[in-house]
Motif scaffolding. Structure first.
Motif, PDB file in Angstrom:
ATOM      1  N   PHE A  26       0.876  -1.172   0.000  1.00  0.00           N
ATOM      2  CA  PHE A  26       0.000   0.000   0.000  1.00  0.00           C
ATOM      3  C   PHE A  26       0.915   1.224   0.000  1.00  0.00           C
ATOM      4  O   PHE A  26       1.554   1.527   1.004  1.00  0.00           O
ATOM      5  CB  PHE A  26      -0.899   0.005   1.243  1.00  0.00           C
ATOM      6  CG  PHE A  26      -2.043   0.988   1.197  1.00  0.00           C
ATOM      7  CD1 PHE A  26      -1.830   2.331   0.912  1.00  0.00           C
ATOM      8  CD2 PHE A  26      -3.338   0.575   1.456  1.00  0.00           C
ATOM      9  CE1 PHE A  26      -2.881   3.236   0.879  1.00  0.00           C
ATOM     10  CE2 PHE A  26      -4.404   1.456   1.422  1.00  0.00           C
ATOM     11  CZ  PHE A  26      -4.177   2.795   1.129  1.00  0.00           C
ATOM     12  N   ARG A  86      -7.954  -0.075   4.726  1.00  0.00           N
ATOM     13  CA  ARG A  86      -6.741  -0.748   5.207  1.00  0.00           C
ATOM     14  C   ARG A  86      -7.026  -2.217   5.530  1.00  0.00           C
ATOM     15  O   ARG A  86      -6.208  -3.095   5.231  1.00  0.00           O
ATOM     16  CB  ARG A  86      -6.197  -0.011   6.443  1.00  0.00           C
ATOM     17  CG  ARG A  86      -4.823  -0.497   6.870  1.00  0.00           C
ATOM     18  CD  ARG A  86      -4.235   0.353   7.953  1.00  0.00           C
ATOM     19  NE  ARG A  86      -4.949   0.192   9.218  1.00  0.00           N
ATOM     20  CZ  ARG A  86      -4.495   0.630  10.386  1.00  0.00           C
ATOM     21  NH1 ARG A  86      -3.346   1.282  10.438  1.00  0.00           N
ATOM     22  NH2 ARG A  86      -5.186   0.464  11.490  1.00  0.00           N
ATOM     23  N   HIS A 127      -7.396  -4.141   2.287  1.00  0.00           N
ATOM     24  CA  HIS A 127      -6.059  -4.321   1.716  1.00  0.00           C
ATOM     25  C   HIS A 127      -5.347  -5.505   2.356  1.00  0.00           C
ATOM     26  O   HIS A 127      -4.757  -6.349   1.667  1.00  0.00           O
ATOM     27  CB  HIS A 127      -5.244  -3.035   1.913  1.00  0.00           C
ATOM     28  CG  HIS A 127      -3.771  -3.211   1.733  1.00  0.00           C
ATOM     29  ND1 HIS A 127      -2.869  -3.105   2.777  1.00  0.00           N
ATOM     30  CD2 HIS A 127      -3.034  -3.531   0.644  1.00  0.00           C
ATOM     31  CE1 HIS A 127      -1.653  -3.329   2.321  1.00  0.00           C
ATOM     32  NE2 HIS A 127      -1.719  -3.590   1.046  1.00  0.00           N
ATOM     33  N   ILE A 166      -2.145  -1.506  -3.653  1.00  0.00           N
ATOM     34  CA  ILE A 166      -2.920  -0.265  -3.711  1.00  0.00           C
ATOM     35  C   ILE A 166      -1.980   0.919  -3.877  1.00  0.00           C
ATOM     36  O   ILE A 166      -0.990   1.054  -3.149  1.00  0.00           O
ATOM     37  CB  ILE A 166      -3.780  -0.078  -2.447  1.00  0.00           C
ATOM     38  CG1 ILE A 166      -4.839  -1.187  -2.361  1.00  0.00           C
ATOM     39  CG2 ILE A 166      -4.460   1.291  -2.437  1.00  0.00           C
ATOM     40  CD1 ILE A 166      -5.754  -1.088  -1.145  1.00  0.00           C
TER      41      ILE A 166
END
Length: 354
Positions: free
Chosen positions: A33, A179, A182, A189
């Motif tokens: 991320f 989050r 993810h 991401i």
């Protein structure tokens, strides 16, 4: 990063005489991320649009999983995209909006029904399939947009300021939800934001953009606690910036004579020699007022202003003509404007920046 999943190699983008992205290199790992953070016009959204296929690089290469994608149209890149304005079709139901990418890919009707239900359950909107976007709140519409980006199981999800239109409480909840998704799905991401707190909360790494280049990239802790440049120190979070001249250098510790006339010691990650002009960054929460601890840096100061922030006090003190901002704990000794105090901080908690 050696095992890059997404790779930008010397990518530039110009609009006429204006260069928006300038000879940029960036590697992103699979399942990572990464937030791209910077002021308006710094190039972060343009870089995202080039990755999505909505803009073409002026020069350079973009690869995903070791395959070049900069020549492919957006629909062949297998990327989900979530925009700030949701971009939902108002005449379609929630289920029809989420199903749209699957229909465009020729997925069978039975699979569409199953995958739409799974995607909406993932964002906790399973009971809203038959509603139109206008019947949803802003946060619910953003969840639909997220479900639509995830429903075809893309390799990469790109998000361009997706939470900017939400109120503070809802935005913070969506940050945690994204989050969590993810982590559960192992998605890669790439997230564009101008909100520093958002980037710190959600990211594995943050890339700080400035004038089309990446000023610094690192974990939230590295970016916040160890900024390399004045721009990074001032852009993310709050900082006190002191200027001075190196008086001594020993074992990675510099003695610095400040412009105000006081002397401090600073841990020195950057090379410096006696006589060099330097800048020192100190976060407001790293400074104590009237601490009984011995050692470290201690500056005599006068309280100039006190602002109540609920969980802390923002205290502005003046030390030899220089203002310092301090985040003081509410349980610390009572303070009044005009009080003579000692502001103290460790050499480990101040950072030399370029």
């Amino acid at each position: 990063m050696t095992d890059a999943f997404i790779q930008f190699d010397k990518v530039s983008k110009s609009f006429g005489p204006i260069t928006v992205v300038d000879d940029l290199d960036l590697s992103i790992g699979k399942g990572e991320f990464v937030s791209m953070l910077g002021p308006s016009g710094s190039g972060k959204t343009t870089l995202l649009m080039m990755l999505a296929g909505f803009e073409k690089p002026t020069s350079g290469e973009i690869s995903v999983d070791a395959k070049r994608v900069d020549g492919l149209p957006p629909y062949k890149r297998n990327m989900g995209v979530v925009f700030q304005n949701y971009a939902l079709f108002p005449h379609m139901t929630v289920a029809e909006n989420v199903a749209f990418p699957l229909k465009m890919r020729g997925v069978s009707r039975s699979q569409i029904v199953e995958r739409v239900k799974k995607a909406l359950d993932m964002v906790q909107l399973g009971a809203f399939q038959g509603r139109k976007p206008i019947q949803l709140s802003g946060g619910q519409q953003q969840r639909v947009a997220l479900a639509r980006a995830l429903v075809f199981e893309p390799e990469v999800v790109l998000m361009d300021e997706p939470l900017g239109a939400l109120d503070k409480k809802l935005r913070e909840q969506m940050q945690l939800d994204i989050r969590d998704i993810h982590r559960r799905l192992g998605l890669t991401i790439v997230f564009v934001t101008h909100d520093q707190t958002e980037a710190l909360t959600m990211s594995d790494r943050i890339a700080i953009f400035n004038h089309g280049k990446i000023e610094q990239i690192g974990t939230p802790g590295q970016i916040y606690d160890s900024p390399r440049t004045q721009f990074v120190a001032e852009f993310i979070g709050e900082t006190n910036l002191l200027t001075g001249k190196v008086q001594s250098a020993r074992e990675g510790v510099l003695g610095v004579l400040l412009a105000s006339g006081a002397s401090i010691e600073v841990n020195a990650p950057l090379p410096a020699t006696v006589g060099d002009e330097v800048k020192v960054s100190i976060r407001p929460e790293r400074i104590d007022i009237n601490s009984e601890a011995t050692g470290g840096n201690r500056l005599k100061a006068t309280v100039a202003d006190i602002v109540y922030h609920g969980d802390h006090l923002q205290v502005r003190v003046q030390s030899q003509g220089k203002d310092l901002m301090i985040k003081a704990h509410r349980k610390s000794s009572p303070l009044n404007i005009g009080d003579e105090v000692v502001a103290s901080f460790s050499p480990d908690h101040c950072w030399m920046v370029s």
